[in-house]
Design a protein around this motif. Sequence first.
Motif, mmCIF file in Angstrom:
data_model
loop_
_atom_site.group_PDB
_atom_site.id
_atom_site.type_symbol
_atom_site.label_atom_id
_atom_site.label_comp_id
_atom_site.label_asym_id
_atom_site.label_seq_id
_atom_site.Cartn_x
_atom_site.Cartn_y
_atom_site.Cartn_z
ATOM 1 N N LEU A 87 47.628 39.057 -22.616
ATOM 2 C CA LEU A 87 48.767 39.976 -22.504
ATOM 3 C C LEU A 87 50.043 39.314 -22.989
ATOM 4 O O LEU A 87 50.326 38.168 -22.644
ATOM 5 C CB LEU A 87 48.913 40.405 -21.043
ATOM 6 N N ILE A 90 54.394 43.970 -21.031
ATOM 7 C CA ILE A 90 54.023 45.256 -20.438
ATOM 8 C C ILE A 90 55.309 45.972 -20.027
ATOM 9 O O ILE A 90 56.191 45.374 -19.405
ATOM 10 C CB ILE A 90 53.034 45.077 -19.267
ATOM 11 N N VAL A 149 48.409 48.946 -26.251
ATOM 12 C CA VAL A 149 47.958 50.218 -25.679
ATOM 13 C C VAL A 149 49.207 51.008 -25.303
ATOM 14 O O VAL A 149 50.192 50.434 -24.830
ATOM 15 C CB VAL A 149 47.104 49.993 -24.421
ATOM 16 N N VAL A 162 53.648 54.091 -20.542
ATOM 17 C CA VAL A 162 53.221 52.708 -20.342
ATOM 18 C C VAL A 162 52.924 52.117 -21.719
ATOM 19 O O VAL A 162 52.225 52.724 -22.520
ATOM 20 C CB VAL A 162 51.953 52.622 -19.464
ATOM 21 N N VAL A 164 51.596 48.567 -23.338
ATOM 22 C CA VAL A 164 51.031 47.234 -23.103
ATOM 23 C C VAL A 164 50.900 46.543 -24.471
ATOM 24 O O VAL A 164 50.356 47.116 -25.410
ATOM 25 C CB VAL A 164 49.643 47.332 -22.433
ATOM 26 N N LEU B 160 54.755 42.055 -12.044
ATOM 27 C CA LEU B 160 53.532 42.175 -12.833
ATOM 28 C C LEU B 160 52.515 43.056 -12.124
ATOM 29 O O LEU B 160 51.896 43.932 -12.737
ATOM 30 C CB LEU B 160 52.944 40.786 -13.110
ATOM 31 N N ALA B 163 53.531 46.670 -12.394
ATOM 32 C CA ALA B 163 53.281 47.230 -13.725
ATOM 33 C C ALA B 163 51.793 47.471 -13.946
ATOM 34 O O ALA B 163 51.385 48.521 -14.461
ATOM 35 C CB ALA B 163 53.831 46.281 -14.797
ATOM 36 N N ILE B 166 50.550 50.491 -11.868
ATOM 37 C CA ILE B 166 50.913 51.779 -12.468
ATOM 38 C C ILE B 166 50.048 52.034 -13.701
ATOM 39 O O ILE B 166 49.527 53.143 -13.897
ATOM 40 C CB ILE B 166 52.409 51.797 -12.845
ATOM 41 N N THR B 167 49.886 51.004 -14.513
ATOM 42 C CA THR B 167 49.073 51.166 -15.735
ATOM 43 C C THR B 167 47.653 51.561 -15.381
ATOM 44 O O THR B 167 47.081 52.491 -15.961
ATOM 45 C CB THR B 167 49.062 49.849 -16.538
ATOM 46 N N LYS B 170 47.404 55.148 -14.109
ATOM 47 C CA LYS B 170 47.550 56.157 -15.169
ATOM 48 C C LYS B 170 46.284 56.205 -16.025
ATOM 49 O O LYS B 170 45.817 57.286 -16.403
ATOM 50 C CB LYS B 170 48.763 55.835 -16.063
#
Lengths: 197, 192
Positions: A87, A90, A149, A162, A164, B160, B163, B166-167, B170
């Motif tokens: 990652l 985000i 994403v 969102v 990412v 983190l 986030a 929530i991700t 969803k």
Amino acid sequence: MRKGIMKTITRHSIKFSLMAIMLYGAGSASAQDPARLNFEKLNGLEAKARDVVEVNIDGKLLDLAKRVVAKVKDQDAAKVAQAITGLRGIYVRVYTFEKENEYDPADVDQIRAQLNAPGWERLANVRSKRNNQKVDVFTMFSGDKMDGVAVVISESKSIAVVNVIGMVDIELLVELGGKLNIPRIDIEKDGEPKPKK
Amino acid sequence: MKDDYLWDNTGKDSEIEKIESSLSMFRYKPIDAPKLSVAESEGSRRRIWDLRYVLVPAFAAIVIGAVVAGLWFRTSSDEIVAKIESGIESRRPAQSDPATGDKIGEINPQDAPLVSPPHKAGGQGDPRVAMANRKRAIGPKRKGVEPALTREEKYAYDRLMLALSITGSKLRMVQDKVNGLEVEKTGSKNER
């Protein structure tokens, strides 16, 4: 003759320095991730929304968080650590409104328009007349490597976006979705002795 | 014709004087010789330190050097930070507490990295504030007290997790939607 040589050197030096500055500037511009969405259009929704959730995690903050997650001795945290190895960032925006249709759909459509750019591929597209719901999921790949994403969900009373950046295990995130509990972590306070367990 | 006048301009010679007066416009007029610089007079053996030819290449070299240094710092800064932090972690003493199986945070607050709580979500604050926070978080050392996460680390971890939560929720919602539609389709097919 020496004057001519010096003039040539001077001229080329100016050219090289200008080229170096331009290349550095171009490099800086391209250093911004292509998978990163621009949320500028959503800034105006903050004043209209009842609840706002805005989370931006990247750079040093993300590195710090990854290290903490790796150290936390929790089953879910271990899975999360595994899921977020690649990652890079985000970004989350969630707006909840008091009444229906309090926002301009064009603002959300502008976010969706960014996902029509080359590189993004639609993964899922759901439309429902109930609550006027529109759901879009996009992914970006460079070769076999996932670059990003994007999830855009708009309803009559809420918007959720969102973004990412980097490689993330989506299936694992779905599995952990809504179940991620933030474990209690004690912090030393000034002058207060930590209770012994 | 007398030769003395032609030789040293002494005496008089009317015929010569007549010719001289008629040709006076063509008489040679001596002028001062041009003043030559020392270098030119010496055949330009010395180097010409023209300021222009020194400053511009020097400036160009500085600019190119700054660009290269900037690129190098950008690429290596993260590696350097990771190396420093790995070095810090390797120096931490090994701690174990058999009483608590889920012990969290073997982190020495003195070695907390330079990250301060951001002013807004996701930003990075002043290093001086980070230093002050770190000092506050350290506190007086007490015997037997386990070190815990600093405020910065907890903040980063919380953000983190929020986030990701929530991700994940969803994405789960999307998955449920898609699965629900598939169930409807198969259901309608079976009815036929």
